[in-house]
Write a protein that holds these residues in place. Sequence first.
Motif, PDB file in Angstrom:
ATOM      1  N   PRO A   9       0.806  -1.174   0.142  1.00 31.21           N
ATOM      2  CA  PRO A   9      -0.001   0.122  -0.120  1.00 31.21           C
ATOM      3  C   PRO A   9       0.758   1.222   0.159  1.00 31.21           C
ATOM      4  CG  PRO A   9      -0.014  -1.038   2.028  1.00 31.21           C
ATOM      5  CD  PRO A   9       0.565  -2.167   1.139  1.00 31.21           C
ATOM      6  N   LYS A  13       0.486   2.472  -6.845  1.00 27.06           N
ATOM      7  CA  LYS A  13      -0.088   1.607  -7.983  1.00 27.06           C
ATOM      8  C   LYS A  13      -1.241   2.097  -8.799  1.00 27.06           C
ATOM      9  CE  LYS A  13      -0.927  -1.571  -5.092  1.00 27.06           C
ATOM     10  NZ  LYS A  13      -0.519  -1.487  -3.726  1.00 27.06           N
ATOM     11  N   THR A  31      -9.127  -4.111  -7.232  1.00 26.64           N
ATOM     12  CA  THR A  31     -10.323  -4.808  -6.280  1.00 26.64           C
ATOM     13  C   THR A  31     -10.547  -3.800  -5.211  1.00 26.64           C
ATOM     14  OG1 THR A  31      -8.161  -5.925  -5.566  1.00 26.64           O
ATOM     15  CG2 THR A  31      -9.912  -7.111  -6.731  1.00 26.64           C
ATOM     16  N   ARG A  36     -14.737  -1.226  -1.999  1.00 30.06           N
ATOM     17  CA  ARG A  36     -15.329   0.148  -1.217  1.00 30.06           C
ATOM     18  C   ARG A  36     -16.507   0.423  -1.840  1.00 30.06           C
ATOM     19  NH1 ARG A  36      -9.610   0.896  -0.783  1.00 30.06           N
ATOM     20  NH2 ARG A  36      -9.518   1.694  -3.083  1.00 30.06           N
ATOM     21  N   LYS A  57      -7.462  -6.468   6.944  1.00 24.45           N
ATOM     22  CA  LYS A  57      -7.165  -7.709   6.560  1.00 24.45           C
ATOM     23  C   LYS A  57      -7.732  -8.249   5.145  1.00 24.45           C
ATOM     24  CE  LYS A  57      -8.105  -9.391  11.160  1.00 24.45           C
ATOM     25  NZ  LYS A  57      -9.506  -9.575  11.865  1.00 24.45           N
ATOM     26  N   VAL A  59      -9.625  -9.734   2.431  1.00 25.40           N
ATOM     27  CA  VAL A  59     -11.148 -10.466   1.859  1.00 25.40           C
ATOM     28  C   VAL A  59     -10.872 -11.720   1.337  1.00 25.40           C
ATOM     29  CG1 VAL A  59     -13.021 -10.351   0.318  1.00 25.40           C
ATOM     30  CG2 VAL A  59     -12.019  -8.054   1.502  1.00 25.40           C
ATOM     31  N   GLY A  85      -3.624  -4.159  -7.109  1.00 27.24           N
ATOM     32  CA  GLY A  85      -4.130  -4.809  -5.787  1.00 27.24           C
ATOM     33  C   GLY A  85      -4.654  -6.297  -5.940  1.00 27.24           C
ATOM     34  N   ARG A  88      -3.265 -10.985  -4.466  1.00 24.72           N
ATOM     35  CA  ARG A  88      -2.761 -10.434  -3.408  1.00 24.72           C
ATOM     36  C   ARG A  88      -2.214 -12.016  -2.256  1.00 24.72           C
ATOM     37  NH1 ARG A  88      -4.460  -5.466  -2.852  1.00 24.72           N
ATOM     38  NH2 ARG A  88      -4.962  -4.295  -0.906  1.00 24.72           N
ATOM     39  N   GLN A  92      -4.576 -16.686  -4.981  1.00 25.26           N
ATOM     40  CA  GLN A  92      -5.320 -15.783  -6.053  1.00 25.26           C
ATOM     41  C   GLN A  92      -4.648 -15.779  -7.370  1.00 25.26           C
ATOM     42  OE1 GLN A  92      -6.021 -11.849  -4.461  1.00 25.26           O
ATOM     43  NE2 GLN A  92      -7.101 -12.690  -2.817  1.00 25.26           N
ATOM     44  N   ARG A 127      -2.491  10.814   2.054  1.00 27.03           N
ATOM     45  CA  ARG A 127      -3.125  10.588   0.866  1.00 27.03           C
ATOM     46  C   ARG A 127      -4.640  10.939   1.040  1.00 27.03           C
ATOM     47  NH1 ARG A 127      -3.350   4.640  -1.828  1.00 27.03           N
ATOM     48  NH2 ARG A 127      -4.177   3.972   0.049  1.00 27.03           N
ATOM     49  N   ARG A 160      -8.987   7.927   3.465  1.00 26.58           N
ATOM     50  CA  ARG A 160      -9.912   6.410   3.592  1.00 26.58           C
ATOM     51  C   ARG A 160      -9.728   6.005   5.054  1.00 26.58           C
ATOM     52  NH1 ARG A 160      -6.955   2.986  -1.089  1.00 26.58           N
ATOM     53  NH2 ARG A 160      -6.700   1.697   0.781  1.00 26.58           N
ATOM     54  N   ARG A 171      -1.956  -3.236   7.462  1.00 24.30           N
ATOM     55  CA  ARG A 171      -1.862  -3.800   5.908  1.00 24.30           C
ATOM     56  C   ARG A 171      -0.331  -4.113   5.613  1.00 24.30           C
ATOM     57  NH1 ARG A 171      -4.279   1.575   4.337  1.00 24.30           N
ATOM     58  NH2 ARG A 171      -3.809   1.010   2.073  1.00 24.30           N
TER      59      ARG A 171
HETATM   60  P1  ADP Z   1      -3.906  -0.623  -0.540  1.00 22.24           P
HETATM   61  O1  ADP Z   1      -3.077  -1.236  -1.819  1.00 22.24           O
HETATM   62  O2  ADP Z   1      -3.584   0.964  -0.538  1.00 22.24           O
HETATM   63  O3  ADP Z   1      -3.818  -1.542   0.503  1.00 22.24           O
HETATM   64  P2  ADP Z   1      -6.337  -1.340  -1.737  1.00 22.24           P
HETATM   65  O4  ADP Z   1      -7.375  -0.375  -2.165  1.00 22.24           O
HETATM   66  O5  ADP Z   1      -5.732  -2.376  -2.668  1.00 22.24           O
HETATM   67  O6  ADP Z   1      -5.412  -0.613  -0.909  1.00 22.24           O
HETATM   68  O7  ADP Z   1      -7.123  -2.624  -0.753  1.00 22.24           O
HETATM   69  C1  ADP Z   1      -7.979  -2.129   0.542  1.00 22.24           C
HETATM   70  C2  ADP Z   1      -8.495  -3.403   1.157  1.00 22.24           C
HETATM   71  O8  ADP Z   1      -9.319  -4.091   0.172  1.00 22.24           O
HETATM   72  C3  ADP Z   1      -7.285  -4.220   1.389  1.00 22.24           C
HETATM   73  O9  ADP Z   1      -6.853  -3.769   2.522  1.00 22.24           O
HETATM   74  C4  ADP Z   1      -8.375  -5.595   1.656  1.00 22.24           C
HETATM   75  O10 ADP Z   1      -8.933  -5.656   2.845  1.00 22.24           O
HETATM   76  C5  ADP Z   1      -9.120  -5.379   0.540  1.00 22.24           C
HETATM   77  N1  ADP Z   1      -8.664  -5.935  -0.743  1.00 22.24           N
HETATM   78  C6  ADP Z   1      -8.470  -5.436  -1.998  1.00 22.24           C
HETATM   79  N2  ADP Z   1      -7.859  -6.225  -2.867  1.00 22.24           N
HETATM   80  C7  ADP Z   1      -7.840  -7.416  -2.411  1.00 22.24           C
HETATM   81  C8  ADP Z   1      -7.435  -8.806  -2.687  1.00 22.24           C
HETATM   82  N3  ADP Z   1      -6.993  -8.976  -4.208  1.00 22.24           N
HETATM   83  N4  ADP Z   1      -7.483  -9.721  -1.858  1.00 22.24           N
HETATM   84  C9  ADP Z   1      -8.166  -9.681  -0.611  1.00 22.24           C
HETATM   85  N5  ADP Z   1      -8.414  -8.403  -0.063  1.00 22.24           N
HETATM   86  C10 ADP Z   1      -8.295  -7.347  -0.937  1.00 22.24           C
END
Ligand code: ADP
Length: 221
Positions: A9, A13, A31, A36, A57, A59, A85, A88, A92, A127, A160, A171
Motif C-alpha cells: 500500500p 500503483k 479490487t 469500497r 485484513k 477479503v 491490488g 494478493r 489468488q 493521501r 480512507r 496492511r
Molecule cells: P492498498 O493497496 O492501498 O492497501 P487497496 O485499495 O488495494 O489498498 O485495498 C484495500 C483493502 O481491500 C485491503 O486492505 C483488503 O482488505 C481489500 N482487498 C483489496 N484487494 C484485495 C485482494 N486482491 N484480496 C483480498 N483483499 C483485498
Amino acid sequence: MIIILLGPPGAGKGTIAGEIKKEKDIPIISTGDILRKAIKNGSDLGKEAQSYVNSGKLVPDYLIMKIIEERIKEKDCKKGFMFDGFPRTIQQAVDLELLFKRLKHNIDQVFYFETSKNTIIERLSDRRVCTKCGAIYNLNYNPPKIKDKCDKCGGELIQRDDDKEETILKRLEVFNDETLPLVDYYQKQNILTKINADQDLDDRFKEVEARLKELGLVGKK
Ligand code: ADP
Ligand code: ZN
C-alpha cells in the motif's frame, strides 16, 4: 495488454495505473475500489467484505475471484486491462492462472513497486481520495487546488478509513506475509519487472513506460 501492478500500500500503483491509461486506454481493475464501492452501496458483497477491509485484513480469495471473473468478462476488457491490488495471495495467483487458461488470456508483465516502510507511511497518511471519481491526491506533493475538493470533478476529498496509522501497519504486515511471495512466484515465470518506488512519480512512470516500450506493449518499439 494485461499487466499486474504489485506492491505494498502506498507504492503508488493506482497513480501509475492512471498514467499508463493515458497512453493505452484499457480499464484499471482495482479490487480495493470495487470493494469500497460495494461497501458504500451496502450490496451483499459489501456486507461480506466490510469487516475485512476496515481492519486491513484480506477479503477471502473466493470472493475476490468472483469479482475478478465477472469484471474481466465485461466488454471494455476486450483489449486488455490492468490489475491494481490483485492478486494478493499465492492462492489468488494460482486461481488466476486457471481462469486465464480457461479464457485463453496471458499476463504480459508484472510490475513490482519496491518501497521502503518510511515512504509508505508518509504517503498513506497524506493521501486523500475523491469520493466521486476516485482521483488520488497527496497533501505534500500532489495537493488539490482547493482544499478538500477534487480538481477533476469537484467531489469531496476524504482520508480512507484504512489510511489511519495503525491500520497502515496492519496492511503492511499483511503485505509482507501474504503478497510478497508473489514477487518470487512471478520472477520464476520471467514476467516480473522491479521498479524503485521511492522515486518521485515522474521517474517511476518513466521506468514503467520504458519497459512497456521495450516489450512492445505501448508506442513504437
Ligand atoms: P492498498 O493497496 O492501498 O492497501 P487497496 O485499495 O488495494 O489498498 O485495498 C484495500 C483493502 O481491500 C485491503 O486492505 C483488503 O482488505 C481489500 N482487498 C483489496 N484487494 C484485495 C485482494 N486482491 N484480496 C483480498 N483483499 C483485498
Ligand atoms: Zn473527483
